[in-house]
Design a protein around this motif. Structure first.
Motif, PDB file in Angstrom:
ATOM      1  N   MET A   1      21.434  16.221  -0.429  1.00  0.00           N
ATOM      2  CA  MET A   1      21.057  15.357  -1.514  1.00  0.00           C
ATOM      3  C   MET A   1      21.134  16.164  -2.818  1.00  0.00           C
ATOM      4  O   MET A   1      20.372  17.100  -3.039  1.00  0.00           O
ATOM      5  N   ALA A   2      22.082  15.798  -3.658  1.00  0.00           N
ATOM      6  CA  ALA A   2      22.296  16.504  -4.915  1.00  0.00           C
ATOM      7  C   ALA A   2      21.540  15.812  -6.044  1.00  0.00           C
ATOM      8  O   ALA A   2      21.379  14.597  -6.054  1.00  0.00           O
ATOM      9  N   ILE A   3      21.106  16.619  -6.989  1.00  0.00           N
ATOM     10  CA  ILE A   3      20.390  16.094  -8.147  1.00  0.00           C
ATOM     11  C   ILE A   3      21.370  15.974  -9.305  1.00  0.00           C
ATOM     12  O   ILE A   3      22.113  16.913  -9.608  1.00  0.00           O
ATOM     13  N   ASP A   4      21.386  14.826  -9.939  1.00  0.00           N
ATOM     14  CA  ASP A   4      22.233  14.600 -11.103  1.00  0.00           C
ATOM     15  C   ASP A   4      21.542  15.209 -12.324  1.00  0.00           C
ATOM     16  O   ASP A   4      20.594  14.648 -12.870  1.00  0.00           O
ATOM     17  N   LYS A   5      22.025  16.381 -12.751  1.00  0.00           N
ATOM     18  CA  LYS A   5      21.356  17.133 -13.816  1.00  0.00           C
ATOM     19  C   LYS A   5      21.399  16.402 -15.157  1.00  0.00           C
ATOM     20  O   LYS A   5      20.432  16.444 -15.913  1.00  0.00           O
ATOM     21  N   THR A   6      22.498  15.729 -15.463  1.00  0.00           N
ATOM     22  CA  THR A   6      22.589  15.051 -16.759  1.00  0.00           C
ATOM     23  C   THR A   6      21.614  13.879 -16.826  1.00  0.00           C
ATOM     24  O   THR A   6      20.976  13.656 -17.862  1.00  0.00           O
ATOM     25  N   LEU A   7      21.490  13.141 -15.732  1.00  0.00           N
ATOM     26  CA  LEU A   7      20.551  12.024 -15.706  1.00  0.00           C
ATOM     27  C   LEU A   7      19.106  12.523 -15.725  1.00  0.00           C
ATOM     28  O   LEU A   7      18.240  11.911 -16.343  1.00  0.00           O
ATOM     29  N   LEU A   8      18.865  13.651 -15.091  1.00  0.00           N
ATOM     30  CA  LEU A   8      17.533  14.256 -15.112  1.00  0.00           C
ATOM     31  C   LEU A   8      17.168  14.705 -16.523  1.00  0.00           C
ATOM     32  O   LEU A   8      16.048  14.472 -16.993  1.00  0.00           O
ATOM     33  N   ASP A   9      18.115  15.326 -17.220  1.00  0.00           N
ATOM     34  CA  ASP A   9      17.873  15.732 -18.606  1.00  0.00           C
ATOM     35  C   ASP A   9      17.623  14.527 -19.506  1.00  0.00           C
ATOM     36  O   ASP A   9      16.778  14.575 -20.395  1.00  0.00           O
ATOM     37  N   LYS A  10      18.362  13.454 -19.265  1.00  0.00           N
ATOM     38  CA  LYS A  10      18.183  12.237 -20.045  1.00  0.00           C
ATOM     39  C   LYS A  10      16.778  11.662 -19.830  1.00  0.00           C
ATOM     40  O   LYS A  10      16.119  11.231 -20.775  1.00  0.00           O
ATOM     41  N   GLY A  11      16.310  11.661 -18.589  1.00  0.00           N
ATOM     42  CA  GLY A  11      14.966  11.165 -18.292  1.00  0.00           C
ATOM     43  C   GLY A  11      13.883  12.009 -18.931  1.00  0.00           C
ATOM     44  O   GLY A  11      12.893  11.482 -19.448  1.00  0.00           O
ATOM     45  N   ILE A  12      14.075  13.313 -18.935  1.00  0.00           N
ATOM     46  CA  ILE A  12      13.093  14.196 -19.561  1.00  0.00           C
ATOM     47  C   ILE A  12      13.081  13.986 -21.077  1.00  0.00           C
ATOM     48  O   ILE A  12      12.024  13.997 -21.704  1.00  0.00           O
ATOM     49  N   LYS A  13      14.245  13.757 -21.659  1.00  0.00           N
ATOM     50  CA  LYS A  13      14.298  13.479 -23.098  1.00  0.00           C
ATOM     51  C   LYS A  13      13.550  12.191 -23.431  1.00  0.00           C
ATOM     52  O   LYS A  13      12.844  12.123 -24.438  1.00  0.00           O
ATOM     53  N   TYR A  14      13.719  11.165 -22.600  1.00  0.00           N
ATOM     54  CA  TYR A  14      12.992   9.918 -22.842  1.00  0.00           C
ATOM     55  C   TYR A  14      11.484  10.138 -22.761  1.00  0.00           C
ATOM     56  O   TYR A  14      10.722   9.585 -23.563  1.00  0.00           O
ATOM     57  N   LEU A  15      11.045  10.942 -21.811  1.00  0.00           N
ATOM     58  CA  LEU A  15       9.614  11.230 -21.705  1.00  0.00           C
ATOM     59  C   LEU A  15       9.119  12.047 -22.897  1.00  0.00           C
ATOM     60  O   LEU A  15       7.988  11.864 -23.353  1.00  0.00           O
ATOM     61  N   LEU A  16       9.972  12.918 -23.417  1.00  0.00           N
ATOM     62  CA  LEU A  16       9.591  13.677 -24.606  1.00  0.00           C
ATOM     63  C   LEU A  16       9.542  12.798 -25.842  1.00  0.00           C
ATOM     64  O   LEU A  16       8.777  13.069 -26.770  1.00  0.00           O
ATOM     65  N   TYR A  17      10.362  11.746 -25.888  1.00  0.00           N
ATOM     66  CA  TYR A  17      10.270  10.785 -26.984  1.00  0.00           C
ATOM     67  C   TYR A  17       8.958  10.000 -26.892  1.00  0.00           C
ATOM     68  O   TYR A  17       8.370   9.647 -27.908  1.00  0.00           O
ATOM     69  N   ALA A  18       8.522   9.713 -25.690  1.00  0.00           N
ATOM     70  CA  ALA A  18       7.313   8.905 -25.497  1.00  0.00           C
ATOM     71  C   ALA A  18       6.035   9.685 -25.785  1.00  0.00           C
ATOM     72  O   ALA A  18       5.032   9.089 -26.175  1.00  0.00           O
ATOM     73  N   LEU A  19       6.069  10.984 -25.623  1.00  0.00           N
ATOM     74  CA  LEU A  19       4.854  11.791 -25.758  1.00  0.00           C
ATOM     75  C   LEU A  19       4.193  11.678 -27.138  1.00  0.00           C
ATOM     76  O   LEU A  19       2.990  11.385 -27.210  1.00  0.00           O
ATOM     77  N   PRO A  20       4.904  11.880 -28.234  1.00  0.00           N
ATOM     78  CA  PRO A  20       4.204  11.728 -29.522  1.00  0.00           C
ATOM     79  C   PRO A  20       3.804  10.281 -29.812  1.00  0.00           C
ATOM     80  O   PRO A  20       2.790  10.035 -30.470  1.00  0.00           O
ATOM     81  N   LEU A  21       4.587   9.329 -29.299  1.00  0.00           N
ATOM     82  CA  LEU A  21       4.261   7.924 -29.527  1.00  0.00           C
ATOM     83  C   LEU A  21       2.984   7.523 -28.806  1.00  0.00           C
ATOM     84  O   LEU A  21       2.261   6.637 -29.272  1.00  0.00           O
ATOM     85  N   MET A  22       2.681   8.171 -27.680  1.00  0.00           N
ATOM     86  CA  MET A  22       1.453   7.870 -26.952  1.00  0.00           C
ATOM     87  C   MET A  22       0.210   8.263 -27.743  1.00  0.00           C
ATOM     88  O   MET A  22      -0.858   7.703 -27.538  1.00  0.00           O
ATOM     89  N   PHE A  23       0.326   9.229 -28.619  1.00  0.00           N
ATOM     90  CA  PHE A  23      -0.806   9.632 -29.448  1.00  0.00           C
ATOM     91  C   PHE A  23      -0.784   8.944 -30.804  1.00  0.00           C
ATOM     92  O   PHE A  23      -1.827   8.610 -31.359  1.00  0.00           O
ATOM     93  N   LEU A  24       0.399   8.747 -31.348  1.00  0.00           N
ATOM     94  CA  LEU A  24       0.529   8.175 -32.685  1.00  0.00           C
ATOM     95  C   LEU A  24       0.169   6.695 -32.716  1.00  0.00           C
ATOM     96  O   LEU A  24      -0.518   6.239 -33.644  1.00  0.00           O
ATOM     97  N   GLY A  25       0.609   5.932 -31.724  1.00  0.00           N
ATOM     98  CA  GLY A  25       0.339   4.495 -31.693  1.00  0.00           C
ATOM     99  C   GLY A  25      -1.140   4.150 -31.670  1.00  0.00           C
ATOM    100  O   GLY A  25      -1.611   3.397 -32.530  1.00  0.00           O
ATOM    101  N   PRO A  26      -1.917   4.668 -30.719  1.00  0.00           N
ATOM    102  CA  PRO A  26      -3.355   4.374 -30.715  1.00  0.00           C
ATOM    103  C   PRO A  26      -4.087   4.897 -31.951  1.00  0.00           C
ATOM    104  O   PRO A  26      -5.052   4.281 -32.410  1.00  0.00           O
TER     105      PRO A  26
END
Length: 75
Positions: A1-26
């Motif tokens: 079972m191989a891991i798709d590194k580009t898709l994994l990096d994309k998912g981590i980038k999306y989570l990094l985009y969400a991190l400041p928004l989780m604090f800024l919005g509230p």
């Protein structure tokens, strides 16, 4: 079972985009409720709700991308 590194990096980038928004919005929503006497109350509240919605969207998109990268059936 191989891991798709580009898709994994994309998912981590999306989570990094969400991190400041989780604090800024509230924080913006709290600020809107504190300043109810201000004329801009409804606009600030709407901006805070939109930022919270974007945080949820980026979190789901990031988690989906990470799970797709880890559990994809690629030879």
């Amino acid at each position: 079972m191989a891991i798709d590194k580009t898709l994994l990096d994309k998912g981590i980038k999306y989570l990094l985009y969400a991190l400041p928004l989780m604090f800024l919005g509230p924080s913006i929503i709290y600020n809107a409720f504190i300043n109810k006497q201000n004329v801009w109350h409804w606009l600030v509240l709407a901006v805070g709700i939109v930022l919270c919605g974007l945080a949820v969207y980026f979190m789901f998109k990031g988690v989906k991308a990470i799970t797709d990268a880890l559990f994809a059936d690629k030879p």
